[in-house]
Design a protein around this motif. Structure first.
Motif, mmCIF file in Angstrom:
data_model
loop_
_atom_site.group_PDB
_atom_site.id
_atom_site.type_symbol
_atom_site.label_atom_id
_atom_site.label_comp_id
_atom_site.label_asym_id
_atom_site.label_seq_id
_atom_site.Cartn_x
_atom_site.Cartn_y
_atom_site.Cartn_z
ATOM 1 N N GLU A 1 2.048 4.014 -29.070
ATOM 2 C CA GLU A 1 2.574 4.755 -27.929
ATOM 3 C C GLU A 1 3.974 4.264 -27.568
ATOM 4 O OE1 GLU A 1 2.723 7.166 -24.297
ATOM 5 O OE2 GLU A 1 2.156 7.321 -26.402
ATOM 6 N N LEU A 2 4.236 2.973 -27.761
ATOM 7 C CA LEU A 2 5.574 2.446 -27.495
ATOM 8 C C LEU A 2 6.587 3.038 -28.475
ATOM 9 C CD1 LEU A 2 7.501 0.638 -25.992
ATOM 10 C CD2 LEU A 2 6.681 -1.305 -27.344
ATOM 11 N N LEU A 3 6.182 3.234 -29.720
ATOM 12 C CA LEU A 3 7.065 3.900 -30.680
ATOM 13 C C LEU A 3 7.397 5.315 -30.212
ATOM 14 C CD1 LEU A 3 5.549 2.813 -34.130
ATOM 15 C CD2 LEU A 3 7.638 1.965 -33.061
ATOM 16 N N ARG A 4 6.411 5.996 -29.607
ATOM 17 C CA ARG A 4 6.673 7.345 -29.075
ATOM 18 C C ARG A 4 7.641 7.279 -27.905
ATOM 19 N NH1 ARG A 4 4.933 11.290 -25.329
ATOM 20 N NH2 ARG A 4 3.735 9.727 -24.190
ATOM 21 N N MET A 5 7.552 6.239 -27.100
ATOM 22 C CA MET A 5 8.499 6.094 -26.003
ATOM 23 C C MET A 5 9.934 6.044 -26.533
ATOM 24 S SD MET A 5 6.982 5.947 -22.971
ATOM 25 C CE MET A 5 6.116 7.370 -23.640
ATOM 26 N N GLN A 6 10.106 5.431 -27.704
ATOM 27 C CA GLN A 6 11.436 5.355 -28.297
ATOM 28 C C GLN A 6 11.853 6.669 -28.932
ATOM 29 O OE1 GLN A 6 13.965 2.263 -29.053
ATOM 30 N NE2 GLN A 6 14.722 4.288 -28.565
ATOM 31 N N SER A 7 10.970 7.267 -29.716
ATOM 32 C CA SER A 7 11.364 8.423 -30.542
ATOM 33 C C SER A 7 11.081 9.770 -29.911
ATOM 34 C CB SER A 7 10.677 8.338 -31.906
ATOM 35 O OG SER A 7 9.270 8.366 -31.746
ATOM 36 N N PRO B 1 -1.313 15.022 -27.366
ATOM 37 C CA PRO B 1 -2.269 16.116 -27.163
ATOM 38 C C PRO B 1 -3.393 15.683 -26.227
ATOM 39 C CG PRO B 1 -2.738 15.015 -29.226
ATOM 40 C CD PRO B 1 -1.527 14.319 -28.643
ATOM 41 N N ASP B 2 -3.029 15.307 -25.000
ATOM 42 C CA ASP B 2 -4.018 14.724 -24.088
ATOM 43 C C ASP B 2 -4.629 15.742 -23.147
ATOM 44 O OD1 ASP B 2 -1.808 15.179 -22.529
ATOM 45 O OD2 ASP B 2 -1.733 13.191 -21.645
ATOM 46 N N GLY B 3 -4.312 17.022 -23.335
ATOM 47 C CA GLY B 3 -4.868 18.021 -22.446
ATOM 48 C C GLY B 3 -4.149 18.041 -21.118
ATOM 49 N N ASP B 4 -4.425 19.026 -20.326
ATOM 50 C CA ASP B 4 -3.746 19.192 -19.044
ATOM 51 C C ASP B 4 -4.444 18.356 -17.979
ATOM 52 O OD1 ASP B 4 -2.197 19.996 -16.983
ATOM 53 O OD2 ASP B 4 -2.894 22.074 -16.921
ATOM 54 N N GLY B 5 -3.965 17.132 -17.793
ATOM 55 C CA GLY B 5 -4.530 16.266 -16.767
ATOM 56 C C GLY B 5 -5.758 15.506 -17.192
ATOM 57 N N GLN B 6 -6.052 15.452 -18.461
ATOM 58 C CA GLN B 6 -7.203 14.680 -18.946
ATOM 59 C C GLN B 6 -7.038 13.219 -18.553
ATOM 60 O OE1 GLN B 6 -8.203 15.297 -23.082
ATOM 61 N NE2 GLN B 6 -9.096 13.258 -23.253
ATOM 62 N N ASN B 7 -8.097 12.610 -18.022
ATOM 63 C CA ASN B 7 -8.049 11.226 -17.538
ATOM 64 C C ASN B 7 -6.918 11.030 -16.534
ATOM 65 O OD1 ASN B 7 -10.246 10.319 -19.053
ATOM 66 N ND2 ASN B 7 -8.960 9.898 -20.834
ATOM 67 N N ASN B 8 -6.640 12.088 -15.766
ATOM 68 C CA ASN B 8 -5.588 12.048 -14.748
ATOM 69 C C ASN B 8 -4.225 11.702 -15.348
ATOM 70 O OD1 ASN B 8 -7.262 12.637 -12.428
ATOM 71 N ND2 ASN B 8 -8.148 10.603 -12.745
ATOM 72 N N GLN B 9 -4.004 12.099 -16.596
ATOM 73 C CA GLN B 9 -2.710 11.931 -17.245
ATOM 74 C C GLN B 9 -2.325 13.226 -17.949
ATOM 75 O OE1 GLN B 9 -3.551 8.187 -19.533
ATOM 76 N NE2 GLN B 9 -1.660 7.501 -18.589
ATOM 77 N N ASN B 10 -1.031 13.424 -18.116
ATOM 78 C CA ASN B 10 -0.574 14.669 -18.727
ATOM 79 C C ASN B 10 0.787 14.447 -19.367
ATOM 80 O OD1 ASN B 10 -0.262 17.293 -19.527
ATOM 81 N ND2 ASN B 10 -0.073 18.160 -17.470
ATOM 82 N N SER B 11 0.808 14.355 -20.687
ATOM 83 C CA SER B 11 2.061 14.210 -21.413
ATOM 84 C C SER B 11 2.799 15.546 -21.456
ATOM 85 C CB SER B 11 1.772 13.730 -22.838
ATOM 86 O OG SER B 11 2.946 13.705 -23.619
ATOM 87 N N CYS B 12 4.101 15.493 -21.292
ATOM 88 C CA CYS B 12 4.958 16.690 -21.370
ATOM 89 C C CYS B 12 4.430 17.820 -20.489
ATOM 90 C CB CYS B 12 5.077 17.160 -22.817
ATOM 91 S SG CYS B 12 5.766 15.940 -23.948
ATOM 92 N N PRO B 13 4.320 17.609 -19.179
ATOM 93 C CA PRO B 13 3.784 18.650 -18.303
ATOM 94 C C PRO B 13 4.695 19.860 -18.170
ATOM 95 C CG PRO B 13 4.676 16.865 -16.999
ATOM 96 C CD PRO B 13 4.711 16.406 -18.431
ATOM 97 N N PRO C 1 10.266 19.257 -23.488
ATOM 98 C CA PRO C 1 9.451 18.223 -24.130
ATOM 99 C C PRO C 1 10.107 16.852 -24.022
ATOM 100 C CG PRO C 1 10.556 19.551 -25.781
ATOM 101 C CD PRO C 1 10.781 20.233 -24.468
ATOM 102 N N PHE C 2 9.293 15.818 -24.125
ATOM 103 C CA PHE C 2 9.775 14.444 -24.000
ATOM 104 C C PHE C 2 10.600 14.064 -25.226
ATOM 105 C CE2 PHE C 2 8.776 9.791 -24.566
ATOM 106 C CZ PHE C 2 9.622 9.359 -23.559
#
Length: 605
Positions: A164-170, A175-187, A192-193
Motif C-alpha cells: 500500500e505504501l508503494l501505491r501511495m508513491q505511484s 477495489p475496496d468498494g464504496d465505503g467498505q470497512n468505513n474506507q473508500n479509495s478514490c471516492p 483518481p489518486f
C-alpha cells in the motif's frame, strides 16, 4: 565538513562572514538558535551585497533554505487538545501549514536563496478519519500541493503494509468498494489518486529476497548554479517491532548509522559535499517546551548523531513528536544540527545551510536552524482549503453517524497510579465481547490492549458518540486476534510490561489495558519479578501456569509488537474483525455507557 576543507576555504571568507560566524557560534553555544543569531547573518548578507555592488569578487558563501516537517499523521485539520498548540499557542492545520511554507520560501527567494522542502517520516498513518477513511490519499494530495520534495519513510507509513505504501508513491485506486470497512479509495471518480509527487526514501529498508531498497536510499537536489545537496532518508531500525508483522513481511530494516555512513562515499562520488539525513528516529529534551533548543536531550538520536560520519552536515529527525533545535558534536567534535518539528504540522523547521561556493561543502558554524510555530493567524491556503472541504463532504455520512452515548462528558485515557485508564478498560471490554473472534466454540476469557494504540480521549457531542469520535480513539484499523496462551506465557507477558524495551530505560512502563484479568505489581521490585506472586486472577480465579487460556488482542500485539514477544509464542491464532468495529459495536450494545472503576490493576508489594 572536514578540517582540511575548512582550512582550504577559510582564506576565502570575507571578514564580515567571519565576524557573523563568531556571533552565531556564541549564540548557539549559549543555547540560542536562529532568532538570536539572525542579526549576525543579516549583517553578513549586507556585507556580501555591498561587496558585489563595489565590483569586488562574489561572496565565498551562499545559503540554501531547507524546510522540514515530520510526524504529520494526516492531520489535515488542526489537532485537538495538547496536539493542537505549542506552549499554549494554537498551531497546526494543513491550510496554515501550506501558507507558512509559501511565505518562508518567498522570504528566501527575496534574499536570492534557493529552497527545498523535505520531511522525516510518519506523514500518514494513525490519521484522523478525514484522511484515514480514504487510505490517506487526501494527505498525500495536500502534501503535493505544499511543494514537498522528499520524505523518509516512518514506521506508520507501513500501517497498511508496504504494498500500500508503494501505491501511495505511484498512485492508483484500491477495489475496496464504496465505503467498505468505513474506507473508500478514490471516492471522486473524476479525479483518481495520482500518488505522491515527492520522493519517498528508504535507505535502510530492504527486500529480503533481492537486497534492493523499498525506495531510493537518497535523492540529490541540484540547483541552477550547480550546487548539490544530498538527502539520505531512513526509518528507525526497530520499525518491525512497532508495526504489524504483515505490513513488513519480506522486508529487512538495517542499522541507521551503518546505512547512512555507507552512503557518504556514494554521494561524494557524485559530487555531493552537502549531506543531510532525514531520520525517522528522535530524542527527548529535558524541557519539552524548549522547542528551539534541546536542554538535556536523550534518546536514540543522540547515539546516532555520535556515530554518523562527520561528512554528514545535519540531521532532520522525528518519531518522538518533540520539538527541538540542537547543535551536537560529531565524531570530530564539530557542531552538527539535529532538529525535529514536533508533530501534526505544528512546527516547521527552517535550516539555512551555509555553503562554500568553491567546495560545495557546508560551513557548520554559519549553518543555522529555527523551529517556527505554524500559527493560525495567516491567510488559509485556498487550494488546501478546497481539498479539505471536498473530503469533509465525502466523509460526513461515515463520521457523523451516532453509534451510542456516554453518561460523562468524556471517557479519558489518562491512567491512574497503576497505569490503568477508564478508556483502556472500555476498549479491552469491547475486544473481549467481540463475537468475531470466537471460533470452534472457544470464547476468550481475557483481553489485552496496548496503551499506545489509544490515541485520544473518547469525546461526545452532548453525550452522543459518533463513529468519528470512536475512530479518533482507535485509528489503526487493526484486526482482533484470539489465541491460546498458557498461564506461564501470560505471566511472562505481564512481566514484559516492565522489562526489555519497556524496562527502566524506557520513558515509561508500557502497561497493557486488560479485561477479564486482575493482578498487582510492585514498582520497587526488580525487573522480571514486578508482578506480585499469586496476585494474577482470570475470571476471578488464580492463574494456573499449566492451564491454557483463550485470550484476545489486536494483530499488532499478536505479532509481538511494542516489546511483547510472549504474544508471538501463542498458538491457534484466529483473526476476527476490525478493532474499531468491535469498539463501535460495544458502544451501541451498551448505550448509554458509564465508565467503570479502574480496579483491575493495582500497585502493591
Amino acid at each position: 565538513m572536514t578540517g582540511r576543507d575548512k582550512a582550504r576555504s577559510g582564506g576565502r571568507r570575507l571578514a564580515g562572514l567571519i565576524a557573523a560566524g563568531t556571533a552565531v557560534a556564541l549564540a548557539l553555544a549559549a543555547g540560542g538558535s536562529l532568532s538570536q543569531a539572525g542579526a549576525a547573518t543579516d549583517a553578513t548578507q549586507a556585507t556580501q551585497a555591498s561587496t558585489v555592488q563595489a565590483g569586488k569578487p562574489k561572496p565565498t558563501h551562499s545559503q540554501i533554505q531547507v524546510l522540514a516537517i515530520n510526524d504529520f499523521h494526516g492531520n489535515l485539520e488542526p489537532a485537538g487538545g495538547s496536539g493542537g498548540n505549542v506552549n499554549g499557542i494554537p498551531a497546526g492545520g494543513a491550510v496554515y501549514l501550506a501558507t507558512h511554507l509559501k511565505e518562508l520560501r518567498a522570504a528566501a527567494k527575496a534574499k536570492g536563496q534557493d529552497s527545498v522542502t523535505v520531511a522525516a517520516g510518519d506523514l500518514i498513518g494513525a490519521s484522523p478519519l478525514l484522511s484515514a477513511a480514504f487510505h490517506d490519499e487526501p494527505t498525500i494530495e495536500a502534501l503535493n500541493g505544499m511543494g514537498l520534495e522528499a520524505a523518509s519513510v516512518g514506521n506508520h507509513e507501513f500501517d497498511e503494509g508496504w504494498r500500500e505504501l508503494l501505491r501511495m508513491q505511484s498512485g492508483g485506486c484500491l477495489p475496496d468498494g464504496d465505503g467498505q470497512n468505513n474506507q473508500n479509495s478514490c471516492p471522486d471518480e473524476d479525479h483518481p489518486f495520482e500518488g505522491a509527487k515527492f520522493k519517498y526514501l528508504a535507505a535502510n529498508v530492504y527486500f529480503e529476497n533481492t537486497q534492493k531498497t523499498l525506495f531510493a536510499p537518497y535523492t540529490i537536489k541540484t540547483f541552477e548554479d550547480g550546487r548539490k545537496v544530498g538527502f539520505i532518508g531512513m526509518t528507525l531500525e526497530d520499525t518491525p517491532n512497532i508495526v504489524t508483522k504483515a505490513g513488513v513481511e519480506g522486508l529487512t530494516f538495517t542499522d541507521e548509522v551503518a546505512t547512512a555512513n555507507a552512503l557518504v562515499p556514494v554521494l561524494k562520488s557524485k559530487g555531493v559535499e552537502s549531506i543531510v539525513v532525514l531520520l525517522h528516529e528522535g530524542g527527548f529534551p529535558a524541557d519539552r517546551t524548549a522547542y528551539n533548543s534541546c536542554p538535556g536531550i536523550s534518546g536514540p538520536v543522540v547515539a546516532i548523531n555520535a556515530g554518523l560520519d562527520p561528512e554528514i552536515d545535519a540531521i532532520i529527525s522525528g518519531h518522538t513528536h518533540q520539538g527541538y533545535n540542537c547543535s551536537l558534536p560529531d565524531k570530530d567534535k564539530k557542531p552538527r544540527l539535529v532538529t525535529s518539528a514536533s508533530s501534526f504540522g505544528r512546527l516547521v523547521t527552517e535550516v539555512r545551510l551555509s555553503v562554500d561556493n568553491a567546495t560545495g561543502d557546508v560551513d557548520r558554524v554559519n549553518t543555522l536552524a529555527n523551529n517556527q510555530i505554524v500559527t493560525r493567524d495567516v491567510t488559509p491556503d485556498r487550494r488546501t482549503a478546497n481539498l479539505i472541504a471536498k473530503y469533509k463532504e465525502l466523509v460526513a455520512p461515515i463520521e457523523n453517524k451516532v453509534i451510542g452515548h456516554i453518561t460523562t462528558p468524556s471517557v479519558v485515557r489518562t491512567p491512574d497510579d497503576s497505569l490503568e485508564s477508564p478508556l483502556g478498560n472500555l476498549i479491552a471490554d469491547a475486544q473481549l465481547a467481540d463475537p468475531s473472534v470466537v471460533t470452534g466454540g472457544k470464547v476468550p476469557v481475557a483481553a489485552f490492549m496496548n496503551p499506545g494504540g489509544i490515541r485520544e480521549h473518547l469525546l461526545s457531542n452532548s453525550g452522543a458518540v459518533t463513529f468519528g469520535h470512536a475512530f479518533t480513539v482507535q485509528p489503526f484499523n487493526n484486526f482482533l486476534v484470539s489465541m491460546d496462551m498458557t498461564g506461564t506465557q501470560i505471566k511472562a507477558l505481564l512481566e514484559q510490561q516492565f522489562s526489555g524495551v519497556n524496562g527502566p530505560e524506557a520513558e515509561k512502563f508500557k502497561v497493557l489495558q486488560v479485561a477479564g484479568i486482575t493482578y498487582t505489581w510492585n514498582p520497587a521490585a526488580p525487573a522480571g519479578s514486578k508482578v506480585v506472586a499469586g496476585s494474577i486472577k482470570i475470571g476471578g480465579q488464580p492463574l494456573v501456569e499449566g492451564t491454557t487460556y483463550r485470550i484476545v488482542t489486536n494483530n499488532f500485539l499478536s505479532d509481538g509488537g511494542d516489546g511483547f514477544p510472549a504474544f508471538s509464542t501463542a498458538t491457534n491464532k484466529f483473526f476476527g474483525g476490525l478493532d474499531i468495529d468491535a469498539f463501535a459495536n460495544y458502544l451501541t450494545a451498551h448505550d448509554p455507557y458509564t465508565p467503570v472503576a479502574t480496579d483491575r490493576i493495582s500497585v502493591g508489594s
